[in-house]
Design a protein around this motif. Structure first.
Motif, PDB file in Angstrom:
ATOM      1  N   TYR A 174       1.628   7.249   1.862  1.00  0.00           N
ATOM      2  CA  TYR A 174       1.373   8.629   1.748  1.00  0.00           C
ATOM      3  C   TYR A 174       0.128   8.906   1.153  1.00  0.00           C
ATOM      4  CZ  TYR A 174       6.409   9.326   2.042  1.00  0.00           C
ATOM      5  OH  TYR A 174       7.728   9.410   2.153  1.00  0.00           O
TER       6      TYR A 174
ATOM      7  N   ALA B 244      -0.155  14.471   0.630  1.00  0.00           N
ATOM      8  CA  ALA B 244       0.813  13.650   0.916  1.00  0.00           C
ATOM      9  C   ALA B 244       1.751  14.380   1.772  1.00  0.00           C
ATOM     10  CB  ALA B 244       1.668  13.001  -0.278  1.00  0.00           C
TER      11      ALA B 244
ATOM     12  N   LEU C  15       5.268  15.166   3.048  1.00  0.00           N
ATOM     13  CA  LEU C  15       6.795  14.605   2.860  1.00  0.00           C
ATOM     14  C   LEU C  15       7.573  15.368   3.968  1.00  0.00           C
ATOM     15  CD1 LEU C  15       6.430  15.543  -0.896  1.00  0.00           C
ATOM     16  CD2 LEU C  15       5.881  13.355   0.227  1.00  0.00           C
TER      17      LEU C  15
ATOM     18  N   ASP D 285      10.466  14.838   5.209  1.00  0.00           N
ATOM     19  CA  ASP D 285      11.825  15.201   5.181  1.00  0.00           C
ATOM     20  C   ASP D 285      12.054  16.859   4.554  1.00  0.00           C
ATOM     21  OD1 ASP D 285      11.024  14.002   2.758  1.00  0.00           O
ATOM     22  OD2 ASP D 285      12.712  13.455   1.974  1.00  0.00           O
ATOM     23  N   LEU D 286      11.023  16.857   3.655  1.00  0.00           N
ATOM     24  CA  LEU D 286      10.959  18.360   2.924  1.00  0.00           C
ATOM     25  C   LEU D 286      10.349  19.422   3.727  1.00  0.00           C
ATOM     26  CD1 LEU D 286      10.656  17.144  -0.598  1.00  0.00           C
ATOM     27  CD2 LEU D 286      12.791  17.672   0.660  1.00  0.00           C
TER      28      LEU D 286
ATOM     29  N   ILE E  81       7.094  19.726   3.792  1.00  0.00           N
ATOM     30  CA  ILE E  81       6.040  20.261   2.975  1.00  0.00           C
ATOM     31  C   ILE E  81       4.792  19.335   2.782  1.00  0.00           C
ATOM     32  CG2 ILE E  81       7.286  21.698   1.319  1.00  0.00           C
ATOM     33  CD1 ILE E  81       7.444  19.398  -0.761  1.00  0.00           C
TER      34      ILE E  81
ATOM     35  N   VAL F 159       1.916  17.948  -0.306  1.00  0.00           N
ATOM     36  CA  VAL F 159       1.709  18.279  -1.805  1.00  0.00           C
ATOM     37  C   VAL F 159       0.248  17.466  -2.220  1.00  0.00           C
ATOM     38  CG1 VAL F 159       3.006  16.297  -2.433  1.00  0.00           C
ATOM     39  CG2 VAL F 159       2.563  18.083  -4.044  1.00  0.00           C
TER      40      VAL F 159
ATOM     41  N   LYS G 118       1.661  27.482  -0.176  1.00  0.00           N
ATOM     42  CA  LYS G 118       2.428  28.390  -0.597  1.00  0.00           C
ATOM     43  C   LYS G 118       2.607  28.429  -2.154  1.00  0.00           C
ATOM     44  CE  LYS G 118       5.805  29.495   1.454  1.00  0.00           C
ATOM     45  NZ  LYS G 118       6.495  30.824   2.028  1.00  0.00           N
ATOM     46  N   TYR G 119       2.554  27.462  -2.867  1.00  0.00           N
ATOM     47  CA  TYR G 119       2.934  27.390  -4.356  1.00  0.00           C
ATOM     48  C   TYR G 119       1.965  26.441  -5.003  1.00  0.00           C
ATOM     49  CZ  TYR G 119       7.173  29.406  -2.743  1.00  0.00           C
ATOM     50  OH  TYR G 119       8.194  30.188  -2.347  1.00  0.00           O
TER      51      TYR G 119
ATOM     52  N   THR H 288      -1.512  21.393  -9.120  1.00  0.00           N
ATOM     53  CA  THR H 288      -0.626  20.805  -7.917  1.00  0.00           C
ATOM     54  C   THR H 288      -0.284  21.845  -6.907  1.00  0.00           C
ATOM     55  OG1 THR H 288       0.468  18.898  -9.245  1.00  0.00           O
ATOM     56  CG2 THR H 288       1.507  19.327  -7.269  1.00  0.00           C
TER      57      THR H 288
ATOM     58  N   ILE I 202       1.468  23.116  -3.301  1.00  0.00           N
ATOM     59  CA  ILE I 202       2.238  22.841  -2.180  1.00  0.00           C
ATOM     60  C   ILE I 202       2.091  23.660  -0.781  1.00  0.00           C
ATOM     61  CG2 ILE I 202       4.823  22.632  -1.630  1.00  0.00           C
ATOM     62  CD1 ILE I 202       5.294  21.944  -4.584  1.00  0.00           C
TER      63      ILE I 202
ATOM     64  N   SER J  29       3.823  24.599   3.179  1.00  0.00           N
ATOM     65  CA  SER J  29       4.710  24.409   4.016  1.00  0.00           C
ATOM     66  C   SER J  29       4.345  24.028   5.380  1.00  0.00           C
ATOM     67  CB  SER J  29       5.373  25.724   4.304  1.00  0.00           C
ATOM     68  OG  SER J  29       6.167  25.770   5.394  1.00  0.00           O
TER      69      SER J  29
ATOM     70  N   LEU K  10      11.910  26.709   0.206  1.00  0.00           N
ATOM     71  CA  LEU K  10      11.755  25.356   0.777  1.00  0.00           C
ATOM     72  C   LEU K  10      12.731  24.193   0.345  1.00  0.00           C
ATOM     73  CD1 LEU K  10       7.749  25.240  -0.300  1.00  0.00           C
ATOM     74  CD2 LEU K  10       8.694  25.760   1.699  1.00  0.00           C
TER      75      LEU K  10
ATOM     76  N   TYR L 102      10.204  13.066  -5.232  1.00  0.00           N
ATOM     77  CA  TYR L 102       8.569  12.513  -5.164  1.00  0.00           C
ATOM     78  C   TYR L 102       7.664  13.126  -6.477  1.00  0.00           C
ATOM     79  CZ  TYR L 102       9.421  12.393  -0.160  1.00  0.00           C
ATOM     80  OH  TYR L 102      10.219  11.929   1.182  1.00  0.00           O
TER      81      TYR L 102
ATOM     82  N   VAL M  48       3.547   9.761  -4.519  1.00  0.00           N
ATOM     83  CA  VAL M  48       2.906   9.888  -3.147  1.00  0.00           C
ATOM     84  C   VAL M  48       1.584  10.401  -3.310  1.00  0.00           C
ATOM     85  CG1 VAL M  48       5.096  10.410  -1.916  1.00  0.00           C
ATOM     86  CG2 VAL M  48       3.785  12.127  -3.175  1.00  0.00           C
TER      87      VAL M  48
ATOM     88  N   THR N  66       3.577  15.658 -11.604  1.00  0.00           N
ATOM     89  CA  THR N  66       4.052  16.801 -10.743  1.00  0.00           C
ATOM     90  C   THR N  66       5.539  15.881 -10.132  1.00  0.00           C
ATOM     91  OG1 THR N  66       2.204  18.111 -10.598  1.00  0.00           O
ATOM     92  CG2 THR N  66       4.332  18.520  -9.225  1.00  0.00           C
TER      93      THR N  66
END
Lengths: 322, 322
Positions: A18, A24, A26, A28-29, A31, A33, A74-75, A123, A125, A127, B29, B75, B108, B123
């Motif tokens: 990653y 990174a 991710l 599977d999610l 997203i 980050v 997004k966040y 941090t 995040i 989408s 999410l 993560y 990650v 995080t």
């Protein structure tokens, strides 16, 4: 502090796929980050930045990382560690600036602790749904190199703020930038440099993340592409892509957008502009983008104005140093 | 530093529905996110903790927040700001500890910067798919209050490490904890307190997040429930739930699991155990849980051994203070 060596040590321990891009991914999610920190005395000084500006910049620096991936910001979470000399008013102004920088992005958490210096870690995040995500390793021969905005403005702003700007008398009508106090003296500036000075300071204190440039690419590019932001300077961004992709990037410095008062070493090596550099297929049209070069056959590195450089080396740095 | 007042200021500016639990629940999410910082001289001292232990604890503290939400920890990103006296070996050991604490969780990203003290901000992201997510505001009359593990061990460990533990001669066979040097003297301890001492130190230096307790609840509870971790102490955790849910929690202190050498004020007010407190329907069975009370009709607050307390006040604190 040898940041890149330490990151290599960490990579070896974590054996992580990653680490290497601004974010990174991710999968599977759905997203991306990214986490970035700003430390008083290292990344900023309270002698020239306000709480409001610092809140704005914290958000923009982190949104810029998300933009570099092509994801939709997004966040955010923000952790503040605050010393005794930071009062409630400062925290309030910081968060007002942070909120104003957010737009549609939401600040959803973080924490507050004590410390002996002001330390900020955020941090972000994003989408990835409906977006094609970049990787620095995706540059391919035949692709074009495009950038957003102007380069070197933030570094010039920092030079003014820290009083380190040398007088460039022939360019600046003998105006003494070195003794310039922005808060008091902006109105005294000659008209022909007033605009640039404001721009330099704005660029350093209140950078703007390139969300639209990023969105255009990640929504419209159907092939793999490379993108990163210029937080550590344009040359560093280009070299990171060249090395990760094992390609040669050919750059024409005359095409790099920059203010007339900014010299080429600052354009290439000045950090914190938070512009984007992307390496994309030739037929992709992006509004607001400037093409500065292309990916060519040859050894891995940068070909800048027909000179070849293999890494961030003294040869390259000295060539453009005034 | 008035952390809770500052958080109220921030809440007012952000007008955010997300702030109030250990994690922010980002429903669109399908994730939860939490950020926590550890600051040298505030949260730890390098005089008694090793780099390896600090890496482990950083990860566990953040995984614990995810566990408090009921989500599956997935993560982590970690930002380190390191002063000159931190060398490469320290960073290596820190990340070895972090990796060992991770289990299935992956580190990650993050960044490394300079600073004048060691600052760590991490995080954590958890997946909410297949899990029912907690909120402190979900406690309801008739629910039972359950906890994982023992309480007060970490605070006792910190007392030993910082040399502040008073001698409790009648309990401890006249052994002088106050002059105890753990590294040198552990083998000299009387057998009857050796086990407790090891447990106290382990609990403070290398806490373990309660992933299984969390998973059991969030996979099996079909109704809304409340959960939080005891990072700021058991009493604080209970009061947070009582206030967020507007209910009265009735606690029987004789049921709270704790070591025989830990007094009730440390059980209630000692921080950093990273155990979980959940308020769940009476018929939910959780392996490893201890029931310590129930939600009853009445004014908002805590009813502890039939005395009623409305907030973290001197009355409550003084009552249990030895």
């Amino acid at each position: 502090m040898k940041e890149k060596e330490l990151i290599n040590i960490i990579k070896n321990i974590l054996n992580s796929e990653y680490i290497g891009d601004d974010c990174a991914y991710l999968k599977d999610l759905n997203i991306v980050v990214s986490q970035d920190s700003l430390v008083e005395g290292v990344h900023f000084s309270l002698s020239y930045t306000t709480a409001y500006q610092l809140g704005r910049k914290t958000v923009m620096v982190n949104i810029s990382d998300i933009c570099a991936s092509g994801a939709k910001p997004k966040y955010l979470t923000i952790s503040l560690s605050i010393p005794d000399y930071i009062d409630e008013k400062f925290v309030e102004e910081f968060y007002k600036g942070a909120k104003d920088a957010c737009g549609d992005v939401k600040i959803v958490g973080g924490d507050i602790t004590g410390s002996d210096k002001l330390y900020i870690s955020a941090t972000a995040i994003g989408s990835t749904i409906g977006r094609k995500i970049s990787s620095r390793s995706n540059a391919k021969i035949g692709y074009k190199i495009i950038v957003s905005g102007e380069h070197g403005n933030s570094a010039k702003g920092l030079e003014i703020l820290s009083g380190k700007l040398k007088v460039e008398s022939e360019k600046l009508n003998n105006f003494q930038f070195s003794t310039f106090n922005f808060q008091q003296d902006i109105s005294l500036l000659p008209d022909n440099i007033k605009l640039s000075t404001s721009k330099f300071l704005q660029s350093h204190l209140m950078p703007v993340a390139r969300t639209d440039f990023s969105r255009q690419i990640s929504q419209n590019c159907t092939q793999d592409y490379a993108m990163t932001d210029t937080s550590d300077g344009l040359e560093d961004a280009l070299m990171q892509i060249a090395k990760a992709s094992n390609v040669r990037l050919k750059i024409d410095t005359s095409k790099i957008p920059h203010d007339a008062y900014v010299d080429m070493d600052t354009v290439l090596f000045g950090g914190e502009d938070y512009e984007l550099v992307a390496v994309v297929p030739k037929d992709l049209h992006i509004d607001g983008a400037t093409e500065i070069g292309e990916v060519v056959d040859g050894d891995t590195g940068l070909e800048i104005d027909e000179e070849f450089y293999t890494d961030i080396d003294d040869k390259l740095f000295n060539h453009f140093k005034r």
